[in-house]
Design a protein around this motif. Structure first.
Motif, short mmCIF file in Angstrom:
data_model
loop_
_atom_site.label_atom_id
_atom_site.label_comp_id
_atom_site.label_asym_id
_atom_site.label_seq_id
_atom_site.Cartn_x
_atom_site.Cartn_y
_atom_site.Cartn_z
N THR A 81 1.32 -1.59 -0.23
CA THR A 81 0.11 0.44 -0.33
C THR A 81 0.95 1.38 -0.14
OG1 THR A 81 -0.18 0.31 2.36
CG2 THR A 81 -1.55 -0.90 1.38
N ASP A 141 4.91 8.99 -1.90
CA ASP A 141 3.44 8.49 -1.18
C ASP A 141 3.94 10.12 -0.11
OD1 ASP A 141 1.76 6.68 -2.11
OD2 ASP A 141 1.94 5.59 -1.23
N THR A 175 7.76 12.34 3.15
CA THR A 175 7.64 11.29 1.80
C THR A 175 8.51 10.39 1.69
OG1 THR A 175 6.96 13.41 0.41
CG2 THR A 175 7.95 12.30 -0.90
N VAL A 204 0.37 5.58 5.92
CA VAL A 204 0.05 7.05 4.20
C VAL A 204 -1.21 7.73 4.76
CG1 VAL A 204 -0.80 6.44 1.78
CG2 VAL A 204 1.03 4.97 2.85
N LEU A 205 -0.88 8.73 4.01
CA LEU A 205 -2.13 10.16 4.16
C LEU A 205 -2.64 9.91 2.76
CD1 LEU A 205 0.07 13.06 6.18
CD2 LEU A 205 -1.42 10.70 7.68
N HIS A 206 -4.19 10.23 2.64
CA HIS A 206 -4.62 10.16 1.37
C HIS A 206 -6.03 11.39 2.00
CE1 HIS A 206 -4.59 6.42 1.29
NE2 HIS A 206 -4.10 5.61 3.21
N PHE A 207 -5.06 12.56 0.65
CA PHE A 207 -6.02 13.80 0.46
C PHE A 207 -7.47 13.94 -0.35
CE2 PHE A 207 -1.61 13.71 1.02
CZ PHE A 207 -1.65 14.85 2.11
N GLU A 208 -8.00 12.19 -0.91
CA GLU A 208 -9.27 12.73 -1.51
C GLU A 208 -10.20 10.89 -0.49
OE1 GLU A 208 -9.12 11.46 -5.39
OE2 GLU A 208 -7.37 13.21 -5.42
N ALA A 253 -12.14 7.78 0.33
CA ALA A 253 -11.40 6.61 0.89
C ALA A 253 -13.22 6.03 -0.41
CB ALA A 253 -11.70 5.40 1.58
N SER A 254 -12.24 4.96 -1.59
CA SER A 254 -13.55 4.69 -2.80
C SER A 254 -14.47 3.83 -1.31
CB SER A 254 -12.72 3.51 -3.47
OG SER A 254 -13.38 3.02 -4.02
N LYS A 281 -12.96 -0.05 -1.05
CA LYS A 281 -12.17 -0.50 -0.23
C LYS A 281 -12.44 -0.97 1.66
CE LYS A 281 -8.12 1.36 -2.27
NZ LYS A 281 -6.73 1.88 -1.99
N PRO A 313 -11.63 -0.71 5.29
CA PRO A 313 -9.90 -0.52 5.53
C PRO A 313 -8.56 -1.35 6.10
CG PRO A 313 -11.54 0.08 6.91
CD PRO A 313 -12.34 -0.52 5.97
#
Length: 82
Positions: free
Chosen positions: A5, A10, A30, A65-69, A71-72, A75, A77
């Protein structure tokens, strides 16, 4: 957390304190290299001006990992196990 992942470039956050490096849980870096076939990652920590103040190899369980949108919805968690 599984190693597949985490990808190159990332944006990640520390999940542990590393006082010997003056790095603390929540600090953002990063991924700049994948080490040992994904068993570790080189993470670069930079200030607001883009100057690197630390770069080090970290294990997958030490970062998230940081997510900026959003989540689907299809998916599930992942839970990191220490």
């Amino acid at each position: 957390m599984t190693t597949n992942t985490i990808k190159l470039l990332d944006v990640v956050a520390l999940t542990v304190d590393l006082p010997e490096y003056n790095l603390w849980r929540g600090q953002v870096g990063t991924v700049v290299d994948i080490l040992a076939s994904g068993a570790a990652f080189e993470v670069e920590f930079s200030d607001r001006n883009g100057r690197t103040y630390e770069s080090m190899g970290l294990r997958p369980e030490q970062i998230m990992v940081l997510h900026f949108e959003p989540a689907s919805p299809d998916k599930t968690p992942e839970i990191a196990m220490a």
